[in-house]
Design a protein around this motif. Sequence first.
Motif, short mmCIF file in Angstrom:
data_model
loop_
_atom_site.label_atom_id
_atom_site.label_comp_id
_atom_site.label_asym_id
_atom_site.label_seq_id
_atom_site.Cartn_x
_atom_site.Cartn_y
_atom_site.Cartn_z
N VAL A 118 39.83 29.20 28.22
CA VAL A 118 40.46 30.44 28.71
C VAL A 118 41.96 30.23 28.87
N ARG A 119 42.35 29.07 29.36
CA ARG A 119 43.78 28.79 29.55
C ARG A 119 44.53 28.72 28.23
N ASP A 165 52.79 27.65 30.56
CA ASP A 165 54.07 27.31 31.22
C ASP A 165 54.14 25.81 31.50
N GLU A 166 55.15 25.16 30.91
CA GLU A 166 55.34 23.72 31.10
C GLU A 166 55.65 23.37 32.55
N ARG A 167 56.11 24.34 33.31
CA ARG A 167 56.40 24.09 34.72
C ARG A 167 55.11 23.90 35.52
N LYS A 168 53.99 24.38 34.97
CA LYS A 168 52.70 24.29 35.64
C LYS A 168 51.77 23.30 34.96
N GLN A 191 51.16 20.30 32.15
CA GLN A 191 51.76 19.27 31.30
C GLN A 191 51.16 19.35 29.90
N ASP A 192 52.04 19.28 28.88
CA ASP A 192 51.60 19.33 27.48
C ASP A 192 50.64 20.51 27.28
N PRO A 193 51.10 21.73 27.52
CA PRO A 193 50.19 22.88 27.58
C PRO A 193 49.54 23.25 26.25
N ARG A 236 48.05 21.25 24.33
CA ARG A 236 46.95 20.31 24.07
C ARG A 236 45.69 20.78 24.79
N PHE A 237 44.55 20.79 24.07
CA PHE A 237 43.25 21.12 24.64
C PHE A 237 42.68 19.88 25.31
N ASP A 238 42.41 19.97 26.62
CA ASP A 238 41.99 18.80 27.39
C ASP A 238 40.92 19.24 28.40
N VAL A 239 39.69 18.83 28.14
CA VAL A 239 38.57 19.27 28.99
C VAL A 239 38.61 18.63 30.37
N ARG A 240 39.47 17.61 30.54
CA ARG A 240 39.58 16.97 31.86
C ARG A 240 40.80 17.44 32.63
N ARG A 241 41.52 18.40 32.08
CA ARG A 241 42.70 18.93 32.76
C ARG A 241 42.28 19.64 34.06
N ASN A 242 43.11 19.50 35.09
CA ASN A 242 42.89 20.23 36.34
C ASN A 242 43.35 21.67 36.12
N VAL A 243 42.40 22.56 35.83
CA VAL A 243 42.76 23.87 35.29
C VAL A 243 42.09 25.02 36.06
N GLY A 244 41.56 24.74 37.24
CA GLY A 244 40.85 25.77 37.99
C GLY A 244 41.71 26.94 38.40
N ASP A 245 43.03 26.77 38.40
CA ASP A 245 43.92 27.86 38.83
C ASP A 245 44.63 28.52 37.65
N HIS A 246 44.03 28.48 36.46
CA HIS A 246 44.59 29.23 35.32
C HIS A 246 44.55 30.72 35.64
N LEU A 247 45.30 31.49 34.86
CA LEU A 247 45.40 32.93 35.11
C LEU A 247 44.77 33.76 33.99
N GLY A 248 43.92 33.13 33.18
CA GLY A 248 43.30 33.84 32.07
C GLY A 248 42.34 34.93 32.49
N PHE A 249 41.80 34.83 33.71
CA PHE A 249 40.96 35.90 34.26
C PHE A 249 41.72 36.72 35.29
N GLY A 250 43.05 36.61 35.28
CA GLY A 250 43.84 37.31 36.28
C GLY A 250 43.85 36.56 37.60
N HIS A 251 44.20 37.28 38.67
CA HIS A 251 44.32 36.67 39.99
C HIS A 251 44.41 37.81 41.00
N GLY A 252 43.98 37.54 42.22
CA GLY A 252 44.12 38.53 43.28
C GLY A 252 43.07 39.61 43.21
#
Length: 391
Positions: free
Chosen positions: A273-274, A313-316, A318-320, A322-338
Amino acid sequence: MNNASPTYDVDLYSDEVHLNPFPHFKKLRDIGAAVWLPRHEAWAIPRYKEVKECLRNADVFISGQGIALNDRFNTIMRGNAVTSDGELHTKLRKIMGKPMLPGALSAITERVQTTADALSEQLVARRSFDGVTDLAHHLPMSLVTEFVGLSDEGCDHMLEWAAAAFDSIGPMNDRAHAAQDRISEMAAYIDHCVATRAVRPGSWGDDIFQAVDSGEISPEKAGHLLMDYIIPSLDSTINVTSTLILHFARSPEQYELVRNDPSLIRNAINEAVRIDSPLRQFSRLVVRDVEVDGITLKANSRALVMFSSANHDERKFQDPERFDVRRNVGDHLGFGHGVHQCAGMHLAQLEIGCLLKALIPKIQRFELVGEPRYSVNNVLRGLSSLPVTVH
């Protein structure tokens, strides 16, 4: 806009940008946290931090005046759960989202897994298939249309109506104009459903009419909620599923990590999703002057909240790229937020998770056997074809 404001004079809805958006997103992020788009007369919000703040600040960046970059579709959509604010949004979201909450989904999990198991057996026996039309389409098209309770006509046209609606959420360009006949067909179908209650008894659609009978909502709002089911309920699941298969084929070491540790399945879904968010961006109306990183966005201007760009966003991250299944990605915004976070995200995760649980024990490796092709849509980002062979 004032003369000192950063600008980016590119049509973000052109075919060229749709097929390769990420270099343009990076240029926008490099220019600033708020960038004026003269082609669209709107502010782009391309960075993670500011996108998240906009989505949190729903009283300033409102949805109730529409999320499209054209007045026609904003008028058509006004009043459904996605394009409402405050108490109305809360009421509609509660009715529409109730069957897609994690607790409610537990009642259908076995059915989804059984369907996924049967599909995996068929595809593994074939060995070569299309990862979009043969794999990603199957669960949403066979199950979600049934859960919503649509008639055969609704099931047959749901994908094309949804694509037309997302084309209409952009500016009123050639693609949006071409979608209007499909929009009229969808509106006529929804009017028919409301007039005749042409949904399966006991379905999610039937629950909407129960809310009408109890006085919670008006018949008009029933039509809006049916539209909320028809437009967004298939594409995110389909696009994320095919994105996952594409990245597993291109990065077999990542697939091997998931095969060896199925607890990574949920994170792999979030990473898909990210990295290729199924919805690029929606607009919001700015209802009062607000500063975004020192730039003043004037009241009554439009802000384009760019989920996909924020997720690169590279500010959030690292190496965005690259597809990485071990990335800490629970706070992506692909499903929106709020308050407007995707109501169907748990359903999408359930469907894709069941598919992966069915496929992983049977498949050692995915192999691309042709060029993946992306569809072109004003808002959706997804593959139209993904030829693969499985080993």
